[in-house]
Motif scaffolding. Structure first.
Motif, short mmCIF file in Angstrom:
data_model
loop_
_atom_site.label_atom_id
_atom_site.label_comp_id
_atom_site.label_asym_id
_atom_site.label_seq_id
_atom_site.Cartn_x
_atom_site.Cartn_y
_atom_site.Cartn_z
N GLU A 76 0.82 -1.21 0.00
CA GLU A 76 0.00 0.00 0.00
C GLU A 76 0.86 1.26 0.00
O GLU A 76 0.51 2.29 0.58
N ARG A 77 1.99 1.17 -0.68
CA ARG A 77 2.90 2.29 -0.82
C ARG A 77 2.67 2.94 -2.18
O ARG A 77 2.35 2.27 -3.17
N GLY A 78 2.83 4.27 -2.26
CA GLY A 78 2.72 4.94 -3.54
C GLY A 78 3.84 4.51 -4.48
O GLY A 78 4.98 4.30 -4.04
N LEU A 79 3.54 4.38 -5.77
CA LEU A 79 4.51 3.95 -6.76
C LEU A 79 4.65 5.06 -7.80
O LEU A 79 3.66 5.50 -8.38
N LEU A 80 5.89 5.50 -8.04
CA LEU A 80 6.15 6.52 -9.07
C LEU A 80 7.02 5.91 -10.15
O LEU A 80 8.14 5.48 -9.89
N LEU A 81 6.49 5.87 -11.37
CA LEU A 81 7.21 5.35 -12.53
C LEU A 81 7.82 6.52 -13.28
O LEU A 81 7.09 7.40 -13.75
N VAL A 82 9.14 6.56 -13.37
CA VAL A 82 9.82 7.65 -14.06
C VAL A 82 10.63 7.08 -15.23
O VAL A 82 10.98 5.89 -15.24
N GLY A 83 10.92 7.93 -16.21
CA GLY A 83 11.71 7.48 -17.34
C GLY A 83 11.55 8.40 -18.52
O GLY A 83 10.80 9.40 -18.47
N GLY B 249 -13.22 2.80 -2.51
CA GLY B 249 -13.34 1.43 -2.99
C GLY B 249 -12.13 0.55 -2.72
O GLY B 249 -12.15 -0.63 -3.10
N GLY B 250 -11.06 1.11 -2.12
CA GLY B 250 -9.86 0.31 -1.88
C GLY B 250 -9.18 -0.10 -3.17
O GLY B 250 -8.74 -1.24 -3.33
N ARG B 251 -9.09 0.85 -4.12
CA ARG B 251 -8.53 0.55 -5.42
C ARG B 251 -7.30 1.41 -5.70
O ARG B 251 -6.89 2.22 -4.87
N VAL B 252 -6.72 1.20 -6.88
CA VAL B 252 -5.53 1.94 -7.28
C VAL B 252 -5.96 3.17 -8.08
O VAL B 252 -6.72 3.06 -9.05
N ALA B 253 -5.47 4.34 -7.67
CA ALA B 253 -5.67 5.57 -8.44
C ALA B 253 -4.41 5.85 -9.24
O ALA B 253 -3.29 5.59 -8.78
N ARG B 254 -4.59 6.38 -10.45
CA ARG B 254 -3.46 6.71 -11.31
C ARG B 254 -3.39 8.22 -11.50
O ARG B 254 -4.40 8.87 -11.73
N PHE C 4 -6.19 0.61 -1.10
CA PHE C 4 -6.00 1.88 -1.80
C PHE C 4 -4.51 2.24 -1.90
O PHE C 4 -3.76 2.11 -0.94
N THR C 5 -4.11 2.69 -3.05
CA THR C 5 -2.79 3.29 -3.23
C THR C 5 -2.79 4.08 -4.54
O THR C 5 -3.80 4.14 -5.24
N VAL C 6 -1.65 4.69 -4.87
CA VAL C 6 -1.54 5.58 -6.02
C VAL C 6 -0.35 5.16 -6.87
O VAL C 6 0.74 4.89 -6.34
N ALA D 232 -12.57 8.35 -5.15
CA ALA D 232 -13.29 7.12 -5.50
C ALA D 232 -12.44 5.89 -5.22
O ALA D 232 -12.94 4.87 -4.74
N ALA D 233 -11.14 5.98 -5.51
CA ALA D 233 -10.24 4.87 -5.22
C ALA D 233 -10.12 4.64 -3.73
O ALA D 233 -10.05 3.49 -3.27
N MET D 234 -10.09 5.70 -2.95
CA MET D 234 -10.02 5.56 -1.49
C MET D 234 -11.25 4.84 -0.96
O MET D 234 -11.15 3.94 -0.12
#
Length: 386
Positions: A96-103, A169-174, A217-219, A165-167
């Motif tokens: 449940e940690r935020g993930l940042l994809l960079v590149g 529903g316990g879902r992933v927000a992008r 929930f996470t982002v 909405a993600a919070m």
């Protein structure tokens, strides 16, 4: 198959989200791997990795028969990259940690974000597109102003953002292109990712004054390394994310296969069959890789253009070649390559035109002199770069 024949079979939407494109695979993996799942997850972490990276060409078998699913299924790879990267991403989300994809632009960060969200939450639609005009409401909430005027601030007048909405529903927000948002907009995520709740001051004194994030929930956020005029993330926000760098595809065969696969799909959506020779695609991908790396496959130095010569750009050129071959009778795909390359490199820096000419005078000429008929034809097309 003619373009008209293909068009009759087209769906009523240009593209489908990952959860619909790969619905059979997602349902199959949910039935195949019944192991423990983090709270709120549709698949096990192991199944999420298999969904994104594929089953290695091996068919998976269901433990018991399902009427609506095949007994065995090969899970196709959807993201061309290191499996270890996908595994780290999945572990981050499971915690449940935020993930940042960079590149670099065009390295499939958004596609990876979409695939992970679809596999974990069953939907990739809870998305905020970051721009300079994105407001804090896009990350928090807004109001239905007709109801607000009629009722005042009530839960029914509240309009959830994708994050809210993600919070619930316990879902992933992008959050796409997070660094394009202004710093004060970005920082709306700090308390959300640390406290795992969102305050609604307008509803103070009611049970709805705070929304707590449901388990799961996470982002997932993305950011390009080469964008100009972006807003630097605060140190507080950076600490709420695990950073993962998505690199360009290392293997030339894998990149060529990806370009062909995506170009074929795009041209078929345009109502035609893909008719570009594999040899032309090989040349196209080679040019992109040489210019991207600043060195040819033979080890010759190449002056890199300022424009990012990404795989995504190579796909778009391949699509253009395929559409031209289908709808412009007599068009030769190789003859069109220089003009489309020039269109790519002219996007940022006018000096890139000279760099492309330098590439023609270097590796293209040397390959032509080495006896390659295809590269000789390409060398003869130098005048098309004027």
């Amino acid at each position: 198959m003619t373009p008209t024949d293909t068009a009759t079979a087209l769906p009523d939407r240009q593209t489908l989200p990952a959860e619909e494109r790969h619905a059979t695979e997602l349902a199959f993996l949910a039935a195949h791997d019944t192991g423990p799942r983090p709270p709120g997850w549709r698949l096990t972490p192991r199944a999420v990795i298999t969904f994104v990276s594929g089953s290695g060409g091996e068919p998976l078998a269901l433990p018991e028969r399902h009427d609506s699913l095949p007994d065995k299924l090969v899970i196709a790879p959807k993201f061309v990259g290191e499996r270890a990267l996908v595994e780290r991403c999945v572990v981050t989300l499971a915690g449940e940690r935020g993930l940042l994809l960079v590149g670099e632009p065009g390295t499939a960060k958004s596609m990876l974000s979409e695939l992970l969200s679809a596999a974990v939450s069953g939907t990739s639609a809870l998305t905020v597109q970051g721009t300079a005009g994105t407001t804090e409401d896009a990350l928090r909430y807004g109001w239905n102003y007709a109801l607000l005027l009629a009722q005042g601030p009530t839960p029914t007048a509240l309009v959830d953002s994708p994050v809210l909405a993600a919070m619930r529903g316990g879902r992933v927000a992008r959050v796409e292109e997070i660094t394009r948002c202004l710093p004060e907009v970005q920082d709306a995520l700090v308390s959300i990712l640390s406290d795992r709740r969102m305050s609604v001051p307008e509803l103070a004194g009611t049970d709805d004054a705070q929304v707590a994030a449901a388990p799961g929930f996470t982002v997932i956020a993305t950011a390009n390394l080469r964008d100009r005029g972006v807003s630097e993330m605060s140190a507080a926000l950076k600490r709420r994310f695990n950073f993962e760098t998505v690199h360009p595809i290392a293997d030339v065969d894998a990149e060529t296969a990806l370009v062909r696969r995506q170009a074929v799909a795009a041209v078929e959506r345009a109502g035609a069959a893909f008719g570009v020779d594999d040899a032309v695609l090989d040349v196209l991908v080679t040019v992109f890789r040489d210019l991207r790396a600043g060195r040819s496959a033979e080890g010759w130095d190449v002056e890199r253009p300022g424009t990012v010569m990404s795989t995504a750009e190579a796909v778009q050129v391949a699509v253009s070649l395929g559409v031209a071959a289908a709808y412009l009778p007599g068009a030769d795909s190789l003859d069109l390559v220089p003009g489309h390359l020039l269109g790519v490199v002219r996007k940022d820096d006018p000096a890139d035109h000279a760099r492309l000419l330098g590439y023609w005078d270097g590796p293209v000429r040397r390959r032509a002199e080495d006896g390659s008929a295809l590269w000789r034809r390409l060398w003869d097309l130098r005048e098309n770069l004027r």
